[in-house]
Motif scaffolding. Structure first.
Motif, PDB file in Angstrom:
ATOM      1  N   ARG A 184       0.857  -1.224  -0.097  1.00 48.78           N
ATOM      2  CA  ARG A 184      -0.032  -0.100  -0.128  1.00 48.78           C
ATOM      3  C   ARG A 184       0.903   1.409   0.081  1.00 48.78           C
ATOM      4  O   ARG A 184       0.425   2.250  -0.339  1.00 48.78           O
ATOM      5  CB  ARG A 184      -0.899  -0.040   1.313  1.00 48.78           C
ATOM      6  N   GLY A 185       1.987   1.124   0.473  1.00 48.73           N
ATOM      7  CA  GLY A 185       3.003   2.377   0.587  1.00 48.73           C
ATOM      8  C   GLY A 185       3.665   2.591  -0.763  1.00 48.73           C
ATOM      9  O   GLY A 185       4.402   3.358  -0.963  1.00 48.73           O
ATOM     10  N   ARG A 305      -3.570   5.025 -11.940  1.00 53.62           N
ATOM     11  CA  ARG A 305      -2.360   4.844 -10.714  1.00 53.62           C
ATOM     12  C   ARG A 305      -1.103   5.104 -11.098  1.00 53.62           C
ATOM     13  O   ARG A 305      -0.430   5.977 -10.411  1.00 53.62           O
ATOM     14  CB  ARG A 305      -2.574   3.584 -10.161  1.00 53.62           C
ATOM     15  N   THR A 309       0.988   8.526  -9.817  1.00 53.93           N
ATOM     16  CA  THR A 309       2.311   8.589  -8.944  1.00 53.93           C
ATOM     17  C   THR A 309       3.480   8.814  -9.722  1.00 53.93           C
ATOM     18  O   THR A 309       4.504   9.363  -9.156  1.00 53.93           O
ATOM     19  CB  THR A 309       2.415   6.956  -8.549  1.00 53.93           C
ATOM     20  N   TRP A 360      -9.736  -2.331  -7.076  1.00 53.72           N
ATOM     21  CA  TRP A 360      -9.526  -1.144  -6.252  1.00 53.72           C
ATOM     22  C   TRP A 360     -10.395  -0.012  -6.837  1.00 53.72           C
ATOM     23  O   TRP A 360     -10.812   0.749  -5.967  1.00 53.72           O
ATOM     24  CB  TRP A 360      -7.999  -0.690  -6.516  1.00 53.72           C
ATOM     25  N   ASP A 572      -8.264   9.206  -4.651  1.00 56.78           N
ATOM     26  CA  ASP A 572      -7.489   8.778  -3.497  1.00 56.78           C
ATOM     27  C   ASP A 572      -6.929   7.560  -4.009  1.00 56.78           C
ATOM     28  O   ASP A 572      -7.703   6.503  -4.102  1.00 56.78           O
ATOM     29  CB  ASP A 572      -8.377   8.709  -2.097  1.00 56.78           C
ATOM     30  N   THR A 574      -5.198   5.394  -1.965  1.00 52.70           N
ATOM     31  CA  THR A 574      -5.151   4.459  -1.003  1.00 52.70           C
ATOM     32  C   THR A 574      -5.765   3.171  -1.327  1.00 52.70           C
ATOM     33  O   THR A 574      -6.723   2.883  -1.702  1.00 52.70           O
ATOM     34  CB  THR A 574      -5.737   4.957   0.381  1.00 52.70           C
ATOM     35  N   ILE A 575      -4.826   2.210  -0.967  1.00 49.99           N
ATOM     36  CA  ILE A 575      -5.451   0.645  -1.180  1.00 49.99           C
ATOM     37  C   ILE A 575      -6.116   0.278   0.054  1.00 49.99           C
ATOM     38  O   ILE A 575      -5.355   0.041   0.961  1.00 49.99           O
ATOM     39  CB  ILE A 575      -4.189  -0.283  -1.623  1.00 49.99           C
ATOM     40  N   LYS A 576      -7.418   0.394   0.227  1.00 52.54           N
ATOM     41  CA  LYS A 576      -8.232   0.175   1.339  1.00 52.54           C
ATOM     42  C   LYS A 576      -8.277  -1.336   1.621  1.00 52.54           C
ATOM     43  O   LYS A 576      -8.397  -2.276   0.434  1.00 52.54           O
ATOM     44  CB  LYS A 576      -9.798   0.797   1.124  1.00 52.54           C
TER      45      LYS A 576
END
Length: 579
Positions: A184-185, A305, A309, A360, A572, A574-576
């Motif tokens: 996730r990071g 994604r 990034t 995702w 967002d 973020t991988i929830k």
């Protein structure tokens, strides 16, 4: 050419040919686990060893070139013994509970071990303890990893992201995420190419079948399934059909037998995407000075994604149109529910996708606009669907062909080719031509964007305006294209990007087979279905026409923007975690 002998058979091969490739030419298969041609040729697994006359040590056939006069034995006693020991050592560091493994039917290590008759291993098992989060889209089971490096090399050489790396040393050596971060990071695109290149069950998609089963069992839930274009030719790989068979009717029949209430075609919303994205492109063209160029497609969440990034300043250049999955989700709980007289609060919207990143995408808050929770509630990959069908003991070949439900099962050939690299571009240009001229072009006018090349360019005349377009698939090719655009080396008006090589047909959620790249054949099948479709233009889809006339008014209308578009800058990443 060099002359060599393999198992007593004399052959001539080009200089530089490896022993493994030379053996293949003679019909001899040398087992291997880590080897991927042009990607991973490091000889790490030591299963492909052979004996070369005059040499004491065995050689790895995957990366040892043939030399003049070389005499090779692939089946000597020494080779057999070494292969067995090496495979036993791999098994001793591997969770061998095969009955509970997602790859139990398609595991290269299991196949190699069985072929060698390794049913009992006297080495003590020292499999690594698994500490991975199991509720994110890509799951790694460390206890099954054989350290073959395929995931590392695939992510580095094909996708140019370098998410995976070798960590630790000695007996603690393992594969993990780069710089010791959690997945996730990292900048992971969640494309799933690492899954499709793993020879064992160390990597897989998160299994969401229990959510599907729960929805089917609830009498108060209306299950509504959409099936992506790329699934129609790929699910056959898991069910025993030929790739060029048109088995869509049998897939719908299987879903009905499982107990699904409504089955629709994502091609309907792919056609919606074309109307919105094509209209947006023409709007930008008419106001060229207000935008930077090119305009990029936005239907691939892996690409979104990657863009956010790696090139966050370029997000404004992506179309604001949602993906077909999310457009269908929005329509399922608004117009479709209204049209069918269903309470949208009772709908469970389920998508069958060739993609792991879609798991995702459905969780991103900025794409859920219908007002009834997530627009798409559950995403299953093609592989998960096949497992569900098999678990219900449904014999696919015995199924009757069943049509999609109602008008929202209608889709054009333009929507079907969305699953292949270049398909979105071609479909968009077909309808853009109509929107500008009021006439349809010949359906195959824009076929120059077809093909499996990782980066393709073409020029087209759009009613007197020359358009420069490009198509890229695979994130490594995408980076090359984007860097060329940023440097000013190339100029385009419209660019299609797909994160997976070959497009969605080669997606991370598709069925796969060891050493087989199936994207090209699946793409050909989609183009074949397009060629025989009576409807080949998105704007002629009667379901799309009805959607605009009764609900959305027109492309880019206020309501269309509310439900079918999104502000990518606000997404967002973020991988929830999901339970």
């Amino acid at each position: 050419m060099v002359n060599i002998t393999i198992n007593g058979q004399a052959i001539s091969v080009e200089k530089g040919t490896t022993i493994m490739d030379a053996a293949k030419k003679t019909g001899i298969h040398i087992p291997h686990l880590c080897f991927l041609k042009d990607i991973n040729e490091i000889g790490a697994c030591r299963v492909c060893v052979v004996e070369i006359e005059g040499q004491e040590k065995l050689a790895t056939s995957c990366n040892t070139p043939c030399e003049e006069g070389m005499s090779v034995l692939t089946n000597s006693a020494k080779v057999r013994k070494a292969r067995k020991i090496n495979t036993k050592l791999l098994l001793s560091d591997h969770n061998v509970n095969c009955a509970e493994c997602v790859r139990s039917e398609n595991c290269t290590l299991r196949e190699v071990a069985n072929d060698m008759g390794l049913f009992v291993n006297k080495f003590k098992n020292t499999a690594e303890i698994n500490r991975w989060e199991t509720d994110i889209p890509i799951v790694r089971d460390a206890s099954k990893c054989i350290k073959c490096m395929r995931c590392v090399q695939t992510c580095e050489k094909i996708q140019d992201l370098g998410i995976w790396d070798v960590i630790g040393s000695g007996y603690r050596t393992t594969i993990g995420t780069s710089r010791g971060m959690t997945l996730r990071g990292t900048d992971c695109a969640l494309c799933g190419q690492c899954i499709t290149h793993c020879p064992v069950g160390a990597l897989s998609e998160r299994d969401d079948r229990h959510h599907f089963a729960r929805a089917l069992a609830d009498p108060d839930v209306v299950t509504m399934v959409q099936v992506a274009p790329a699934v129609r030719t790929a699910w056959a790989d898991e069910m025993g059909f030929k790739a060029d068979d048109d088995t869509m009717g049998k897939l719908v029949g299987a879903l009905k037998m499982i107990g699904v209430d409504y089955v629709f075609d994502t091609t309907y919303s792919a056609d919606l995407t074309i109307m919105e994205e094509g209209s947006e492109f023409l709007q930008r063209l008419s106001n060229r000075g207000r935008y930077t160029w090119p305009m990029f497609t936005s239907c691939c969440p892996g690409w979104v994604r990657f863009a956010k990034t790696q090139y966050p300043d370029m997000i404004k250049d992506l179309s604001t149109a949602k993906s077909p999955q999310q457009m269908f989700g929005a329509m399922s709980k608004t117009f479709i529910a209204k049209n069918l007289g269903i309470d949208p609060a009772k709908i469970c919207s389920i998508s069958i996708m060739p993609c792991t990143a879609k798991k995702w995408e459905r969780s991103v808050d900025q794409v859920n606009d219908a007002g009834f929770g997530s627009d798409v509630d559950i995403v299953l990959t093609t592989r998960e669907l096949a497992r569900f069908i098999k678990a219900d003991n449904i014999v696919a070949e015995d199924l009757e062909n069943t049509p999609f439900d109602g008008i929202f099962g209608e889709g054009s050939g333009a929507g079907v080719i969305f699953g292949a690299t270049g398909g979105v571009m071609e479909a968009a240009l077909r309808s853009a031509y109509f929107l500008v001229t009021g006439e349809n072009p010949a359906p195959d006018t824009f076929r120059d964007v077809r093909g499996m090349d990782g980066w393709k360019e073409a020029k087209f005349d759009l009613a007197g305006t020359e358009l420069k377009v490009a198509v890229a698939s695979g994130l490594g090719n995408t980076r090359k294209l984007v860097e060329a655009v940023r440097k000013g080396d190339v100029e385009y008006d419209f660019v299609e990007i797909m994160a997976c090589p070959g497009g969605c047909v080669g997606g991370g959620g598709q069925p796969f087979e060891e050493a087989m790249e199936k994207a090209a054949g699946r793409a050909d099948a989609l183009y074949g279905l397009d060629s025989i479709n009576n409807l080949r233009f998105s704007h002629e889809n009667s379901a799309v026409q009805l959607t605009y006339s009764e609900y959305l008014d027109k492309p880019l209308s206020h309501r269309a923007h509310e439900l079918l578009h999104t502000e990518l800058e606000d997404w967002d990443l973020t991988i929830k975690l999901e339970k």
